[in-house]
Design a protein around this motif. Structure first.
Motif, short mmCIF file in Angstrom:
data_model
loop_
_atom_site.label_atom_id
_atom_site.label_comp_id
_atom_site.label_asym_id
_atom_site.label_seq_id
_atom_site.Cartn_x
_atom_site.Cartn_y
_atom_site.Cartn_z
N PRO A 1 55.86 80.17 38.05
CA PRO A 1 57.11 80.06 38.81
C PRO A 1 58.30 79.61 37.97
O PRO A 1 59.42 80.05 38.21
N LEU A 2 58.08 78.74 36.97
CA LEU A 2 59.20 78.30 36.14
C LEU A 2 59.72 79.45 35.27
O LEU A 2 60.93 79.59 35.07
N ARG A 3 58.80 80.25 34.76
CA ARG A 3 59.21 81.44 33.99
C ARG A 3 59.98 82.41 34.87
O ARG A 3 61.05 82.91 34.49
N ILE B 1 63.83 83.71 34.45
CA ILE B 1 64.17 85.12 34.27
C ILE B 1 65.27 85.53 35.24
O ILE B 1 66.27 86.15 34.85
N VAL B 2 65.12 85.19 36.52
CA VAL B 2 66.11 85.61 37.52
C VAL B 2 67.44 84.92 37.28
O VAL B 2 68.50 85.55 37.36
N HIS B 3 67.42 83.62 36.98
CA HIS B 3 68.69 82.93 36.70
C HIS B 3 69.37 83.50 35.45
O HIS B 3 70.60 83.62 35.41
N THR B 4 68.57 83.88 34.44
CA THR B 4 69.15 84.46 33.23
C THR B 4 69.77 85.82 33.52
O THR B 4 70.88 86.12 33.06
N MET B 5 69.09 86.63 34.31
CA MET B 5 69.63 87.96 34.65
C MET B 5 70.87 87.83 35.53
O MET B 5 71.87 88.53 35.34
N ASN C 1 68.50 79.34 46.57
CA ASN C 1 67.72 78.38 47.35
C ASN C 1 66.23 78.66 47.23
O ASN C 1 65.42 77.74 47.06
N VAL C 2 65.85 79.94 47.29
CA VAL C 2 64.45 80.31 47.12
C VAL C 2 63.97 79.99 45.71
O VAL C 2 62.85 79.49 45.51
N LEU C 3 64.80 80.24 44.71
CA LEU C 3 64.42 79.92 43.33
C LEU C 3 64.18 78.43 43.16
O LEU C 3 63.25 78.01 42.43
N ASP C 4 64.97 77.58 43.82
CA ASP C 4 64.78 76.13 43.74
C ASP C 4 63.42 75.71 44.27
O ASP C 4 62.87 74.69 43.85
N ARG C 5 62.86 76.48 45.20
CA ARG C 5 61.59 76.12 45.85
C ARG C 5 60.44 77.03 45.43
O ARG C 5 59.40 77.06 46.10
#
Length: 393
Positions: free
Chosen positions: A207-209, A213-217, A173-177
């Motif tokens: 923020p997009l990078r 990164i977090v979604h990939t990890m 949720n935080v990543l989406d925002r």
């Protein structure tokens, strides 16, 4: 301390011996010379002929740093650096010193090193003495390799760091925002946003990078060094629109520990986040020789010439997202404390273990790890799930 000249790294047939860890040292006398009985000389020979150009720059720097600590310990304790005087007792004392006070805090005070870090120092010392044993005059180590008789420290039971389901949900949720947390809030910037213009962000913010990164990890279990080492050419497909439409995308040739390579598949969240980053952010940070998938902001003066992120910067990115998360969520069961890259790896491993029916071959293939101790660690459930197993017993 004197060191081996660069010409000693070249054999008679023109081959660079630094690429061959088993190559004999060129030009060494069969008799023990005073310069041969010097730890500093042998450390430099070892680094020149067996490490530099063979290991990565980061690993080379770490090995050099650890061996310089050994030199400092021997020199301060014995008053000299003669290799022939180094015994198992000296190396064991160095091990105990590192475990008790081997780390220096920012204020200059001493602190204990973690057992795994101490053992890493011992491993590099052992590699050095094994190499010396193979190449030195016989009189240099009359008692044999002293590191062979030094036991490593026992490691504590590994700590499980997998996120629970509630934490995974709130992290996503935080990543989406994430863009909103980097917006500039001055009156001038708020006015532009109210007229329909894109909200301005801090010039170093990406923020997009960071989301990618977090979604990939979280979706692949890659280590921080593996993320930093990724090149754009390893992403298949790599066109943003193809990534969004693809049912299967992957990262090929991921370079892991022990010179291993593997391929990992990308889930929907990782594919979408990578497509957004490639389409809207990465192009602005390209340098003429940029090959890395993830690039540091071009506005950062201290970034590497090719723009590649360092593993340490991955720590910073993940830690900052964890801090934002904990400011946004309510409830102790969702608080992360400190978010580390390995927490994301643990989470992926646990979820993959569940989804694959605890398929060991699949875990080894995707995690790039065959060590039983760590496979058990990575696949242990979060505490709240482990506690639920005994709730009604």
């Amino acid at each position: 301390m004197p060191s081996q000249t660069p010409s000693s790294a070249v054999s008679a047939d023109g081959q660079d011996r630094r690429k061959f860890t088993s190559g004999k040292v060129v030009g060494l006398s069969g008799e023990l010379d005073p310069t041969d009985d010097d730890l500093g000389v042998w450390v430099e020979r070892y680094l020149d002929l067996a490490v530099r150009g063979v290991r990565s720059a980061e690993v080379t720097a770490k090995i050099s740093r650890h061996l310089q600590r050994l030199r400092a310990w021997i020199g301060s304790g014995l008053g000299h650096e003669r290799v022939s005087a180094i015994t198992a007792r000296e190396l064991a004392a160095w091990r105990d010193h590192l475990a008790a006070a081997g780390w220096q805090r920012k204020d200059g005070s001493a602190a204990a090193m973690a057992p795994a870090t101490v053992n890493n120092h011992l491993a590099h010392a052992s590699a050095l003495f094994s190499w010396i044993s193979a190449h030195a005059p016989a009189a240099l180590l009359p008692g044999g390799d002293p590191s062979k008789r030094v036991e490593p420290l026992r490691l504590p039971a590994p700590e499980v760091r997998a996120l629970n389901a509630a934490q995974v949900r709130t992290v996503k949720n935080v990543l989406d925002r994430l863009e909103s947390f980097h917006q500039l809030n001055g009156r001038r910037h708020r006015g532009g946003a109210s007229r329909g213009a894109a909200a301005a962000t801090h010039r170093h913010a990406r923020p997009l990078r960071d989301r990618a990164i977090v979604h990939t990890m979280l979706g692949t279990g890659l280590r921080r060094a593996e993320i930093a080492g990724l090149d754009l050419t390893q992403l298949q497909p790599r066109e943003p629109e193809q990534l969004r439409r693809a049912k299967k995308a992957k990262l090929t040739g991921v370079r892991g520990k022990g010179r291993t390579t593997r391929s990992v598949f990308l889930g929907r969240d990782a594919r979408t986040a990578l497509a957004d980053y490639l389409q809207h952010e990465r192009g602005g940070d390209l340098a003429p020789d940029s090959t890395a998938l993830f690039l540091a902001a071009s506005s950062i003066a201290a970034r590497q010439p090719d723009g590649r992120l360092s593993p340490r910067s991955i720590n910073t990115i993940v830690g900052e997202i964890g801090a934002i998360h904990d400011l946004q969520v309510v409830g102790g069961d969702r608080q992360l404390g400190v978010l580390r890259p390995h927490d994301l790896r643990h989470t992926f491993a646990y979820l993959l273990s569940q989804a694959s029916g605890h398929n060991r071959a699949e875990l080894e293939r995707r995690l790039g790890h065959a060590n039983e101790r760590y496979l058990k660690l990575y696949t242990n459930p979060p505490e709240e799930i482990a506690a639920s197993y005994v709730e009604d017993l």
